[in-house]
Design a protein around this motif. Structure first.
Motif, mmCIF file in Angstrom:
data_model
loop_
_atom_site.group_PDB
_atom_site.id
_atom_site.type_symbol
_atom_site.label_atom_id
_atom_site.label_comp_id
_atom_site.label_asym_id
_atom_site.label_seq_id
_atom_site.Cartn_x
_atom_site.Cartn_y
_atom_site.Cartn_z
ATOM 1 N N ARG A 299 -3.178 -8.338 4.869
ATOM 2 C CA ARG A 299 -3.530 -7.132 4.596
ATOM 3 C C ARG A 299 -4.351 -6.886 3.429
ATOM 4 N NH1 ARG A 299 1.899 -5.498 2.812
ATOM 5 N NH2 ARG A 299 2.582 -7.426 2.049
ATOM 6 N N ALA A 345 -2.515 -2.171 3.616
ATOM 7 C CA ALA A 345 -2.565 -1.935 5.196
ATOM 8 C C ALA A 345 -2.922 -3.324 5.964
ATOM 9 C CB ALA A 345 -4.115 -1.112 5.323
ATOM 10 N N LEU A 349 -4.600 -2.487 11.618
ATOM 11 C CA LEU A 349 -5.023 -1.234 11.197
ATOM 12 C C LEU A 349 -6.221 -0.905 10.740
ATOM 13 C CD1 LEU A 349 -4.117 1.851 10.855
ATOM 14 C CD2 LEU A 349 -3.104 1.368 8.414
#
Length: 390
Positions: A299, A345, A349
């Protein structure tokens, strides 16, 4: 003839080149150094640099050019900023009104030391370096967010000896100011010392010598279980560790990661917290794509607006704020950073955001970004010339 060849002796060109890729062999009669390509990443050597001709070539990916181009590529710098940084670091006076005579690299014995000799001098110097004095520890805690406990745990010391350019021997530093950060292999042996001078305008952090400057992980392995926070540079990493986070960094950011850098991240959850500027976010995505397929999850942390990030997520082109600013300049807490980590995120994504405009991004099957897929193609300059998704 390349730019470096016109301004530096062959031995200095060779010395610089050795810091830019992993050397596996050398043909001194031809002036050629062979090793692993730093452009596309590989396990079988197909890369060579000729310091007599000042040219490099990779037989696998076809990359070619001179030492200056290679240096800029590995450092992640553009042509203009890379040229200036190269001249500054290697003492080249371009006639632009500023003399670099005091920074000129040695062409004497120090420049000709072998890797084994540099290692010997480095280990000897390390044994002579004292612990950081209490007043320096207090200053680092106040200005950099480093805790005394972490300074002691990482065994940070004061650089009091260095190698003489004249005779290649150790000499004592009269007014030591640089902090010595030991870089070790996972087995524990010392492979480099990073010398850090907070507040310096140039050469803020350098390696002990040219032959030990290969990118390495710091610390060599994550200190704790749980989420790994991948940070940008040793200073931010020490700050994050001091605030209780399981942080790690590369001593030099790479576009393509070698297997030994990927190994500690296997099946681990990773959050990348690179600087809030164009270069930082560029290499954050290189890191994310390199780790995909090795890490359990990847992420990307997004910094808040008070760190210069606008509502669209656009960041300044350069000189953006970083993790240390988050804690020291803005007086944020560990809980506040944990909130950002929780909200980071996931890579799928990020990939969807990119693919919505640029379908050329390679599929999520472990492939890494290559020369033809520069992450910068997915961005544009928006309001106030800031960097954002197209």
């Amino acid at each position: 003839m390349g730019f470096a060849k016109k301004h530096l002796p062959d031995v200095e060109c060779a010395s610089i080149a050795r810091t830019l890729f992993k050397v596996t062999s050398e043909e001194k009669s031809k002036g050629e150094i062979h090793g692993l390509c730093p452009i596309h990443g590989e396990s079988n050597p197909s890369f060579s640099y000729n310091y007599i001709k000042d040219s490099y070539n990779c037989f696998s990916c076809g990359a070619s050019g001179d030492l200056l181009k290679l240096w800029c590529e590995v450092k992640g710098l553009g042509q203009k900023e890379g040229f200036k940084a190269f001249c500054d670091e290697h003492g080249i006076d371009t006639g632009a009104g500023k003399s670099h005579e005091h920074n000129k690299p040695s062409t004497g014995p120090a420049a000709e030391l072998t890797h084994e000799q540099v290692l010997g001098l480095m280990n000897k110097a390390w044994d002579l370096f004292p612990p950081l004095p209490p007043e320096k520890v207090a200053e680092l805690e106040r200005k950099r967010g480093w805790s005394p406990a972490m300074i002691e745990m990482l065994d940070l010391r004061l650089e009091t000896w260095r190698v003489s350019k004249k005779d290649g021997q150790l000499y004592q530093v009269k007014n030591p100011v640089k902090i010595a950060v030991p870089i070790r292999h996972k087995a524990g042996e010392l492979i480099n010392i990073r010398l850090y001078q907070p507040g310096a305008k140039q050469f803020k952090i350098i390696s002990f010598g040219p032959t030990v400057g290969d990118s390495a992980l710091f610390p060599a392995v994550p200190l704790q279980p749980g989420i790994i926070l991948l940070t940008e540079g040793e200073s931010d990493t020490i700050c994050a560790l001091s605030h209780g986070f399981n942080a790690i960094t590369q001593t030099s950011k790479l576009k393509n990661w070698p297997k030994e850098h990927l190994a500690p991240f296997k099946t681990r959850d990773v959050v990348i917290a690179y600087d809030a500027d164009e270069a930082g976010q560029k290499y954050a995505r290189f890191a994310a794509l390199a780790l995909e397929g090795t890490a359990k999850s990847v992420r990307l942390l997004r910094w808040p607006a008070f760190m210069g990030v606008d509502e669209s997520g656009a960041v300044p082109k350069d000189h953006g704020q970083d993790l240390t600013d988050f804690f020291v300049r803005h007086n944020q807490t560990s809980a506040a950073l944990q909130d950002l980590i929780d909200a980071a995120a996931p890579l799928p994504l990020m990939r969807q955001e990119i693919q919505s405009d640029q379908p050329e991004l390679p599929p999520a099957d472990g492939a890494t970004v290559e020369d033809t897929n520069d992450v910068l193609q997915f961005y544009d300059h928006g309001v106030n010339n800031r960097f954002s998704f197209k």
